[in-house]
Every structure is written in C-alpha cells, then in structure tokens.
Design an enzyme around this catalytic site. Sequence first.
Site, PDB file in Angstrom:
ATOM      1  CG  ASP A   1      -2.081   0.911   1.134  1.00 18.90           C
ATOM      2  OD1 ASP A   1      -2.054   1.819   0.291  1.00 18.90           O
ATOM      3  OD2 ASP A   1      -3.050   0.740   1.893  1.00 18.90           O
TER       4      ASP A   1
ATOM      5  NE  ARG B   1      -6.045  -1.161  -1.932  1.00 20.52           N
ATOM      6  CZ  ARG B   1      -4.992  -1.735  -1.361  1.00 20.52           C
ATOM      7  NH1 ARG B   1      -5.055  -3.008  -1.002  1.00 20.52           N
ATOM      8  NH2 ARG B   1      -3.884  -1.067  -1.148  1.00 20.52           N
TER       9      ARG B   1
ATOM     10  CG  HIS C   1      -9.979   1.156   0.546  1.00 17.94           C
ATOM     11  ND1 HIS C   1      -8.900   2.002   0.487  1.00 17.94           N
ATOM     12  CD2 HIS C   1     -11.003   1.910   1.023  1.00 17.94           C
ATOM     13  CE1 HIS C   1      -9.238   3.207   0.904  1.00 17.94           C
ATOM     14  NE2 HIS C   1     -10.529   3.173   1.236  1.00 17.94           N
TER      15      HIS C   1
ATOM     16  CB  SER D   1      -6.687   3.679   4.404  1.00 16.49           C
ATOM     17  OG  SER D   1      -6.736   3.570   2.999  1.00 16.49           O
TER      18      SER D   1
ATOM     19  CG  ASP E   1      -2.139   0.786  -3.213  1.00 15.40           C
ATOM     20  OD1 ASP E   1      -0.970   1.205  -3.113  1.00 15.40           O
ATOM     21  OD2 ASP E   1      -3.023   1.075  -2.384  1.00 15.40           O
ATOM     22  CG  ASN E   2      -1.572   4.311  -4.460  1.00 16.55           C
ATOM     23  OD1 ASN E   2      -2.674   3.925  -4.065  1.00 16.55           O
ATOM     24  ND2 ASN E   2      -0.644   4.724  -3.610  1.00 16.55           N
TER      25      ASN E   2
END
Length: 492
Positions: A36, A79, A130, A153, A300-301
């Site tokens: 994450d 996600r 999420h 989160s 994820d980013n």
Amino acid sequence: MTRAPRLLIALSGLAAAVQAPVAAVDLPNFVVIMTDDQGYGDLGVQGHPSIRTPRIDRMAAEGLRLTDYYAQPFCGPARAALMTGTYPPRNSLMFNHIPRARTGIHPNEVTIAELLRDRGYATAMLGKWHLGDAPEFLPTRNGFDTYYGLPYSNDMWPFHPKIERRPDEHERMRYTRERTAYTGYAQSEETYPLDWFPPLPLIENESVIEHNPRQELLTAAYTDRAIEFIRANQEGPFFVYIAHTMPHVPLFRGRAFRDRSLRGLYGDVIEEIDHHTGRLLDTLDELGLDEQTLVIFTSDNGPWSGYGIDSGSAGLLRGSKGTVYEGGIRVPAILRWPGRIPAGLVSSKVASVMDILPTLAQLAGGEPPRDRTIDGRDLEPLWSSPDKASGHEVLYFFEGGYRYRAEDGPPENDPLLRAVRAGQWKLHLGTESEGDGVKIVPGELYQLYWDPSESRDVADKHPDVVARLTRQAQSFSNGLRGDTRPLGRLAD
C-alpha cells in the site's frame, strides 16, 4: 457467478476451505501480494540506495520484472481494477471508500476470487479490502472463502492527524501529531470532527474481532495466516491475496525490525515486508510447491509524498500518489514461477493491474466473463513469447480519490480521463463540458522512453501525436460513458 457458502474448517483462527476432488495437480496456485503506497523506487532491485530487499530482489532475479506496469492513483481504484480486470470508472469504483459507506463493489461484479473458486480453488484474502466495509461488500461476499484484515486504510481511525484537537488527547494521538510534525506532513487547514472516523475494525470473515489493533503486528499476522492457509490447502489449487496494510501511513513495524534499516522507519517497514515475502517463498519451497505456484508482488499506487520522510520514493519518476504522473501510477511488479517464467527476465512492455484477472483466469483453464467489457489482457505472452508479446498498445489513466462523495458517484457524464499512454508517448488531458457530453482537451506530451521523469513537454514539437492521441482519448471516453456498470448500494 455462484456465491453459495462453502464448507469451512477452523485452523488457528483462519478457516480453510475443503475442496471437492478436482484435477488439482494440473492447476497452478496463485499468490498475489499488493503493498500500500509503495513507490516505484522502494526496492533494491529498483535502485533504492539504502532499503535492503534481498528476498524480493531474488524474486526478480528468478522471474520477470515489469518496468512499465501501472496501477491507479489511489488505493480503492487499484483494488477495483485488480479484482475485476477493468478500468475503475467502468465499474463506478474510482474513489476511496470511507468508513460506514453505503456503497461498495456491486454484487454483479465478477471478481478474480469468484472465477477461481468456480474452478475449484480455495481462496483467502488477508489485509486491506477497500471496496466497501458493509458486510454486503466484504471479500466473503465476493468469492473469498476466508478473510482477515482491515476493510479500509489504516489511517481511517480516531488517531488521524487531521482530527481536531482536544485537551485530554490519547497518547496515540499525541504521538501522531509529533510524528507528522517531525516528518514534514503537508497538512491543510482542514480538520475532521472528533467522530469523523470510528475505531478501526480488524475483521475475520464478517465479524469484527478487535478495534484499533496493534498495527505493528499486522504484516507478520497476514503472512502467518497466509502460510497456514497454504499448508491447509497444499494439495491445491489455491489463491491467496495478501494486501498489506503497510507502508501506508501511519507506519508500523514489528519489534525485530525496529531501527534496522538505514532508511529509518519507512525502510524498516519495507524490510519487514521483504522478510515476510521471503517466508512465503520458503514455505512454497518447503512444501514442494515452487513450480506449481505463480507469485506476483506489486503495489497499489505511488508514494504518498505529503507525509515527508514517512513517504516512499518514486525514484526518477515525477509525481506521487493521487496524480497521473508516472510516480503516482507506475509501480513495482515482479512475477516468479520457477520452471515457467525464465529467470532474470525484464520487460518494458506496458502492463496493468487490470491484467491480473485475465492472466489468472487463463492459467486456471478458464476465461474472463464474456458478458461485460474486460480491459485487462493476459500477461502470459510476456514470459512465454517475450520477443513477440506487445503489451497494451494504449492505456488510459483517470483521476480519482475524494473528489466526490461515495454516495453521489462520479460527476455526471465525466469519466475523469486525465492521461493516455501509447508506446513511448504519454499525453496528459483535461475535459470540458460540451452539450450532453465531454470534450477531451490535450495538455502536456512526454516521450517516456527518453524522458521517464516527464520533465520536458514536447507537445508543440509533435502536434500530429497530440492530435492522434486526443482523438483516441475522445473515442474511448465516449465509449466508456455508454459502457459503465453500477456501483453497489445498500438498501435504504
């Protein structure tokens, strides 16, 4: 897809699915690890000078590393793309859900877990979901036999640094304020009321088993439960999805990893993830499952730069989480499968988090659903025919995050298309209202092979490229507005 409950057995707090006899030996196992907010540059193999990640680096040496692999600018959309194989606007999941949301993933969406479970797979999810925190939206309603983790989160709890001050603050809150002040947290004047976030729930299947859990234990706990699940289902086939809470802020690491990294707290967190990734790989080796199991490691980013030194690094890439610059959306991606993926393979073909669903579906002898648009594509040619594989010829990037409330959905008629990549070219985009539709407006153009840092806008030198990509983006935007699926909503 069927959502019928399966027979479960208890195993050290994790239920393991009992499988009907199938030709398990012919079906590969899958382990997907998603961190994450881990940046493109936050691994040794990606060039970080002070974070040591020997086990993940070894994964890359033994498998395939994708240099041009894209996620999404925010956690929830990434996600959604992973689970459904589609662009987040297509399934109306292009934003981060907050606690107590009345929306989530729609029950008619077909997830990776559902596809695999219908092929006879045992399925487990550990970590951050999420995609809606109401029971109707949880992993156990979307193809996973078992779930253990946080529904959103880890900063969505009563100790967020934007919570308004009170005279009798909890010790945890005082530490949060001290830490963010020390690290250089870029906090706006906005504050949240005291009851903005409820206590953070740790969920097992669909029951809250603890509030505000000790987050320093989570990375190990997710791995422990994944290993238990693998051991219980070693006759296969199985699918394990580990969505680590870390290194999303607030940062926590286990006692054994305190002050171990040269990079400080953030480095400690990454090095702990590396250690536990190694434990998973060791378990597969011990059980003789190495050559039967595809392991994927990604994020994820990009890094959340607003948190100063508690943020990761995008390396030479511009931008960070929340942007469609490369640093916000291009992330590490490593695939390891001894005997199937050649060791030391590196590919610069354009790939995406959306590709995981069609890839696993095909490898499991199935296929993605045919009754809807799937934007991902099978990654298998990238390792089986690397000289012939093409990757995505065109890939689109969208704005997301907290621009609108979950209950309201996206702005009408605007899918928030903000960039397009085609080969070496990347064109940033804006939109304007035009009648009942949206007009795509071109912006900066970058030649990514020469300028991965997006430092030199060459739009004025290549008007033909700008015009071509603008036309492609307009056509895609028009088509997308007519091919979207609904957001899941709780009944009133």
